[in-house]
Design a protein around this motif. Structure first.
Motif, mmCIF file in Angstrom:
data_model
loop_
_atom_site.group_PDB
_atom_site.id
_atom_site.type_symbol
_atom_site.label_atom_id
_atom_site.label_comp_id
_atom_site.label_asym_id
_atom_site.label_seq_id
_atom_site.Cartn_x
_atom_site.Cartn_y
_atom_site.Cartn_z
ATOM 1 N N GLY A 111 49.553 55.750 15.876
ATOM 2 C CA GLY A 111 50.381 56.508 16.145
ATOM 3 C C GLY A 111 51.545 55.605 17.133
ATOM 4 N N ARG A 112 51.985 56.436 18.791
ATOM 5 C CA ARG A 112 53.580 55.691 19.050
ATOM 6 C C ARG A 112 52.675 56.193 20.571
ATOM 7 N N LEU A 113 53.553 55.298 20.816
ATOM 8 C CA LEU A 113 53.659 54.438 22.521
ATOM 9 C C LEU A 113 54.517 55.388 22.917
ATOM 10 N N THR A 114 54.928 55.578 24.482
ATOM 11 C CA THR A 114 56.026 55.850 24.709
ATOM 12 C C THR A 114 55.915 55.208 26.873
ATOM 13 N N THR A 115 56.745 55.562 27.274
ATOM 14 C CA THR A 115 56.905 54.470 28.773
ATOM 15 C C THR A 115 57.199 56.335 29.427
ATOM 16 N N GLU A 116 56.350 56.226 30.407
ATOM 17 C CA GLU A 116 56.272 57.697 32.127
ATOM 18 C C GLU A 116 57.894 58.387 31.592
ATOM 19 N N GLU A 117 58.743 57.176 31.535
ATOM 20 C CA GLU A 117 59.987 58.686 30.798
ATOM 21 C C GLU A 117 59.686 58.766 29.970
ATOM 22 N N GLY A 118 58.850 58.991 28.647
ATOM 23 C CA GLY A 118 58.869 59.461 27.787
ATOM 24 C C GLY A 118 59.766 58.885 26.552
ATOM 25 N N PRO A 129 34.806 55.440 6.200
ATOM 26 C CA PRO A 129 35.609 54.581 5.068
ATOM 27 C C PRO A 129 37.147 55.239 4.381
ATOM 28 N N HIS A 130 38.049 54.532 3.819
ATOM 29 C CA HIS A 130 39.351 55.738 3.694
ATOM 30 C C HIS A 130 39.415 56.917 4.894
ATOM 31 N N GLN A 131 38.873 56.769 5.928
ATOM 32 C CA GLN A 131 39.693 57.991 6.600
ATOM 33 C C GLN A 131 41.153 56.813 7.615
ATOM 34 N N HIS A 132 42.609 58.577 7.719
ATOM 35 C CA HIS A 132 43.416 57.521 8.808
ATOM 36 C C HIS A 132 43.197 58.315 9.724
ATOM 37 N N VAL A 133 43.228 57.751 10.513
ATOM 38 C CA VAL A 133 44.261 59.033 11.661
ATOM 39 C C VAL A 133 44.844 58.474 12.279
ATOM 40 N N THR A 134 46.006 59.492 12.143
ATOM 41 C CA THR A 134 47.768 59.481 12.827
ATOM 42 C C THR A 134 47.797 60.241 14.029
ATOM 43 N N ASP A 135 48.903 59.862 14.553
ATOM 44 C CA ASP A 135 50.203 60.525 15.524
ATOM 45 C C ASP A 135 49.673 60.759 16.963
ATOM 46 N N LEU A 136 48.117 59.572 17.077
ATOM 47 C CA LEU A 136 47.622 59.356 18.384
ATOM 48 C C LEU A 136 48.900 59.322 19.112
ATOM 49 N N LYS A 137 48.665 60.025 20.163
ATOM 50 C CA LYS A 137 49.855 59.695 22.011
ATOM 51 C C LYS A 137 49.541 58.886 22.691
ATOM 52 N N LEU A 138 50.187 57.528 22.772
ATOM 53 C CA LEU A 138 49.976 57.327 24.437
ATOM 54 C C LEU A 138 50.524 56.843 24.863
ATOM 55 N N GLN A 139 50.714 57.624 26.355
ATOM 56 C CA GLN A 139 51.803 57.186 26.889
ATOM 57 C C GLN A 139 51.653 56.355 28.683
ATOM 58 N N LEU A 140 51.937 55.371 28.578
ATOM 59 C CA LEU A 140 52.179 54.608 28.833
ATOM 60 C C LEU A 140 52.312 54.654 31.015
ATOM 61 N N PRO A 141 51.286 54.806 31.824
ATOM 62 C CA PRO A 141 51.521 54.779 33.708
ATOM 63 C C PRO A 141 52.544 54.489 34.194
ATOM 64 N N ARG A 142 53.335 54.414 34.791
ATOM 65 C CA ARG A 142 54.058 54.071 35.987
ATOM 66 C C ARG A 142 53.800 52.824 35.541
ATOM 67 N N PRO A 143 54.703 51.725 35.858
ATOM 68 C CA PRO A 143 54.723 49.746 35.527
ATOM 69 C C PRO A 143 54.178 49.382 36.767
ATOM 70 N N HIS A 144 53.661 48.523 36.646
ATOM 71 C CA HIS A 144 53.459 47.698 38.516
ATOM 72 C C HIS A 144 54.271 47.401 38.972
ATOM 73 N N THR A 145 54.212 47.830 40.214
ATOM 74 C CA THR A 145 55.613 47.599 41.455
ATOM 75 C C THR A 145 56.201 45.937 41.134
ATOM 76 N N PRO A 146 57.365 45.387 41.773
ATOM 77 C CA PRO A 146 57.622 43.986 41.910
ATOM 78 C C PRO A 146 57.326 43.252 42.859
ATOM 79 N N ARG A 147 57.072 42.874 43.715
ATOM 80 C CA ARG A 147 56.789 42.822 45.407
ATOM 81 C C ARG A 147 56.386 41.480 45.587
#
Length: 170
Positions: free
Chosen positions: A50-57, A140-158
């Protein structure tokens, strides 16, 4: 188990559809007395991608994605074999997986974020806790494809201020 086999060299293979035997057959030598144990491996050759994106896409480049696999006791576990780095487009592929149930996500190892993680733990399809995560079953032999995961907002540095006090009060 094979009994009454004359001593000497043998080649052992195994087959059980829909699994695939490893490409290299096992070479074994049966001694004149005693026994030999050999464990042929049958593989499922399943995959999850699949594909990973950030909160901004934008693509989640060079980010570690993880799988947890459910064992026979029903518990989730991970090994470095279930870690993949995303490419420059945020794409990831876990290949040659055993069949079974998996959870996909970011920063899943150990069940809590590491001190180095920019983002909080995040499971597919976009949830923070394991109880709400979607179980991905692969056969067996299955290919799960095109999963999309979008990360949430990053931790806030402080800034963190620490004060050390000696036993004498200084």
């Amino acid at each position: 188990a094979f009994y009454g086999i004359p001593p000497g060299p043998y080649t052992l293979t195994a087959r059980r559809d829909p699994y695939v035997a490893r490409a290299v057959p096992l070479k074994i030598t049966v001694p004149a007395s005693g026994c030999v144990e050999a464990f042929p491996v049958l593989e499922a050759h399943a995959s999850i991608s699949g594909r990973l994106t950030t909160e901004e896409g934008v693509p989640g480049k060079r980010t570690r994605m993880e799988l947890l696999r459910k064992n026979a006791a029903g518990q989730w576990y991970s090994t470095y074999q279930f870690w993949k780095q995303t490419d420059d487009t945020g794409g990831f592929t876990f290949s040659d997986l055993p069949d079974g149930d998996y959870l996909l996500g970011y920063e899943l190892w150990g069940g809590r974020p590491s001190l180095r993680a920019a983002y909080p733990t995040h499971y597919y399809p976009g949830v923070a806790d394991i109880a709400s995560a979607t179980i991905i079953h692969v056969a067996p032999h299955q290919h799960v494809t095109d999963l999309k995961l979008q990360l949430p907002r990053p931790h806030t540095p402080r800034p963190i201020r620490a004060e050390v006090v000696w036993r004498d009060g200084r």
